[in-house]
Design a protein around this motif. Structure first.
Motif, short mmCIF file in Angstrom:
data_model
loop_
_atom_site.label_atom_id
_atom_site.label_comp_id
_atom_site.label_asym_id
_atom_site.label_seq_id
_atom_site.Cartn_x
_atom_site.Cartn_y
_atom_site.Cartn_z
N VAL A 202 0.85 -1.19 0.00
CA VAL A 202 0.00 0.00 0.00
C VAL A 202 0.88 1.24 0.00
O VAL A 202 1.80 1.36 0.82
CB VAL A 202 -0.93 0.02 1.23
N HIS A 203 0.62 2.14 -0.92
CA HIS A 203 1.36 3.41 -0.99
C HIS A 203 0.36 4.56 -0.98
O HIS A 203 -0.60 4.57 -1.74
CB HIS A 203 2.22 3.47 -2.26
N ILE A 204 0.60 5.53 -0.12
CA ILE A 204 -0.26 6.70 -0.01
C ILE A 204 0.54 7.92 -0.44
O ILE A 204 1.54 8.28 0.19
CB ILE A 204 -0.78 6.87 1.43
N GLY A 205 0.09 8.53 -1.52
CA GLY A 205 0.86 9.66 -2.06
C GLY A 205 1.98 9.17 -2.95
O GLY A 205 1.85 8.18 -3.68
N ALA A 206 3.13 9.85 -2.88
CA ALA A 206 4.27 9.49 -3.73
C ALA A 206 4.78 8.09 -3.40
O ALA A 206 4.76 7.65 -2.25
CB ALA A 206 5.39 10.51 -3.53
N TRP A 207 5.24 7.40 -4.43
CA TRP A 207 5.72 6.03 -4.27
C TRP A 207 6.93 5.99 -3.34
O TRP A 207 7.81 6.84 -3.40
CB TRP A 207 6.09 5.46 -5.64
N ASP A 208 6.95 4.99 -2.46
CA ASP A 208 8.07 4.74 -1.55
C ASP A 208 8.25 5.79 -0.46
O ASP A 208 9.31 5.87 0.16
CB ASP A 208 9.40 4.58 -2.31
N GLU A 209 7.23 6.63 -0.21
CA GLU A 209 7.36 7.63 0.85
C GLU A 209 6.42 7.36 2.03
O GLU A 209 6.44 8.11 3.01
CB GLU A 209 7.09 9.03 0.29
N THR A 210 5.62 6.30 1.96
CA THR A 210 4.69 6.00 3.05
C THR A 210 5.44 5.39 4.23
O THR A 210 6.18 4.41 4.05
CB THR A 210 3.61 5.01 2.57
N GLY A 267 -0.36 -3.51 -6.42
CA GLY A 267 -0.64 -3.06 -5.06
C GLY A 267 -1.84 -2.13 -5.03
O GLY A 267 -2.61 -2.03 -5.99
N CYS A 268 -2.02 -1.44 -3.92
CA CYS A 268 -3.13 -0.52 -3.71
C CYS A 268 -2.60 0.89 -3.49
O CYS A 268 -2.33 1.29 -2.34
CB CYS A 268 -3.97 -0.95 -2.52
N PRO A 269 -2.42 1.68 -4.54
CA PRO A 269 -1.95 3.06 -4.36
C PRO A 269 -3.10 4.01 -4.09
O PRO A 269 -4.16 3.92 -4.72
CB PRO A 269 -1.28 3.37 -5.70
N VAL A 270 -2.92 4.93 -3.14
CA VAL A 270 -3.92 5.95 -2.83
C VAL A 270 -3.37 7.29 -3.29
O VAL A 270 -2.49 7.87 -2.64
CB VAL A 270 -4.25 5.98 -1.32
N GLY A 271 -3.86 7.78 -4.41
CA GLY A 271 -3.40 9.05 -4.95
C GLY A 271 -4.18 10.23 -4.40
O GLY A 271 -5.21 10.05 -3.71
N PRO A 272 -3.75 11.46 -4.71
CA PRO A 272 -4.41 12.66 -4.17
C PRO A 272 -5.90 12.73 -4.43
O PRO A 272 -6.65 13.24 -3.60
CB PRO A 272 -3.66 13.79 -4.89
N ARG A 273 -6.35 12.20 -5.56
CA ARG A 273 -7.77 12.25 -5.88
C ARG A 273 -8.60 11.51 -4.83
O ARG A 273 -9.78 11.84 -4.62
CB ARG A 273 -7.99 11.62 -7.26
N TYR A 274 -8.01 10.55 -4.16
CA TYR A 274 -8.76 9.70 -3.25
C TYR A 274 -8.42 9.93 -1.77
O TYR A 274 -8.82 9.14 -0.92
CB TYR A 274 -8.50 8.22 -3.59
N TYR A 275 -7.71 11.01 -1.45
CA TYR A 275 -7.33 11.26 -0.05
C TYR A 275 -8.56 11.39 0.85
O TYR A 275 -8.66 10.74 1.89
CB TYR A 275 -6.48 12.52 0.05
#
Length: 423
Positions: A202-210, A267-275
């Motif tokens: 799971v990544h929230i925002g930029a990749w590899d910064e969670t 995986g399950c990325p959460v981008g800004p559109r879905y915050y």
């Protein structure tokens, strides 16, 4: 690993080996966070495990009381005053028959307890939610799910999320990957390496910064229990919401969103559109965990979507596993509502009560006959206010038993009760 799968006949002609992706930037937890030890009681551990199991939906029946599974560990650990938790003779006997579930579930319990201790040093409000339940609001996680959308196609995900938040503000999410074992230090290293794969799902925002927290709990049959922790201290994980967003928006339905399932990496990325959407999903799952813990199936179902398994908490509850929200007690001067369970421990009848502070639960109760629905914004406000109250394990003279109160307003209380009298 690929060679081992070949030897076991689990590969097909043409299969190739692709190394699993692992969470980067892992390092030991700084010593100033908690030192070399954390003070927890055994009852607190049972409480964390019960809360973690409340939405697990692993029972064969439609019973709501998944969390009563924690009670099977009432004799799995012991400690005298001012000593470390260890596995006693009874716990070793349990481990002989239930080694795998004991290591998995106690590993989760200690991971949740230590996660909350760590993050409480950094933030004020923390909620622990089951990751699969939260992610199911938007992603089809397995082919068994009924949603007619593309599956994630990646089986590695953290077991829990820790959401740190204040009412009306952006929140931050820490994936938690946790395991436990009855082996040795070598197994610990293997489990931490494996957890690094799960945390990276799971990544929230930029990749590899969670950021993330990884745990392996070493449940030695001869030495004190030890929890090994790694952290990825990335700058991400923030669910940024507009400053002018009304606080009440946290209660908006999550609907049937379908975020991308990983364009470049699975995986399950959460981008800004879905915050904002994901913050609402986390809040509703956190609330559902409390109503499930209190035994209220109707309110739990109303907080979850069909993809999250709302139907599991509706309808018939098996007599051996069901819970009913019908118990009310005043413990340590606070009113709690929830459900109770009576069982035998070494021949003695014991009552266990799990509940939620009445003012918090009142905001979440759903009654179709009264056209009531959950007020998530009010729930968050009341939980945030509750965190200023004492938490931990106490003895309540009026209850005549032990009481564990958590920072989220939940309680697990146990006491010995008199045997039935023959008339």
């Amino acid at each position: 690993m690929f060679q081992k799968r070949q030897e076991e006949g689990k590969t097909k002609p043409g299969d190739t080996y692709a190394p699993l992706r692992r969470k980067p930037g892992l390092r030991p937890l700084p010593g100033e966070e908690l030192g070399l030890s954390a003070r927890l009681t055994f009852w607190d551990v049972l409480h964390y495990l019960a809360r973690g199991l409340a939405l697990s939906q692993r029972g064969a029946s439609h019973g709501l009381a998944e969390h009563w599974g924690s009670l099977k560990y009432c004799q799995a650990l012991s400690a005298d005053a001012e000593t470390h938790l260890k596995v006693p003779k009874e716990g070793k006997r349990i481990a002989m028959y239930y080694r795998v579930p004991q290591s998995v579930e106690l590993g989760q319990a200690f991971a949740l307890a230590i996660s909350e201790e760590i993050l409480t040093h950094r933030y004020t409000g923390i909620s622990i939610v089951r990751a699969d339940t939260a992610l199911s609001a938007g992603w089809t996680l397995t082919s068994r799910d009924k949603a007619k959308t593309k599956t994630v196609g990646y089986q590695y995900r953290p077991q829990f999320f820790a959401e740190v938040w204040k009412p009306g503000d952006s929140s931050r999410v820490f994936p938690i990957a946790c395991k436990g074992n009855h082996s040795d230090r070598r197994k610990v290293y293997e489990q931490l390496a494996s957890s690094a794969v799960y945390a990276d799902g799971v990544h929230i925002g930029a990749w590899d910064e969670t950021p993330a927290l990884l745990f392996s709990t070493e449940i030695s049959l001869s030495d004190p229990l030890t929890v090994h922790v790694l952290q990825a201290d990335g700058p991400g994980g923030w669910l940024h919401i507009p400053d002018d967003a009304p606080a009440a928006d946290i209660g908006l339905p999550v609907g049937d969103e379908n975020p991308a399932v990983g364009i470049f990496e699975p995986g399950c990325p959460v981008g800004p559109r879905y915050y904002e959407w994901f913050q609402r999903a986390l809040a509703r799952v956190g609330a559902a965990g409390l109503t499930a813990f209190a035994g209220d199936g109707e309110s739990t179902a109303a907080l979850l979507t069909a993809r999250q398994g709302s139907d599991f908490f509706q309808g018939f509850a098996h007599a051996a596993a069901g819970s009913i929200h019908d118990a009310r007690y005043t413990l340590l001067g606070e009113e709690f509502e929830g459900t109770d369970h009576v069982f035998r421990l070494n021949g003695e009848r014991v009552q266990a009560f799990s509940g939620v502070a009445k003012d918090i639960l009142d905001a979440l109760l759903t009654r179709e006959s009264e056209e009531r629905s959950a007020d998530i914004a009010a729930y968050r406000q009341r939980v945030h206010a509750w965190r200023t109250k004492p938490n931990g394990t106490f003895w309540d003279d009026k209850w005549d038993g032990v009481v564990s109160i958590s920072r989220d307003g939940t309680v697990l209380a146990m006491r010995q009760i008199a045997p039935f009298q023959n008339e």
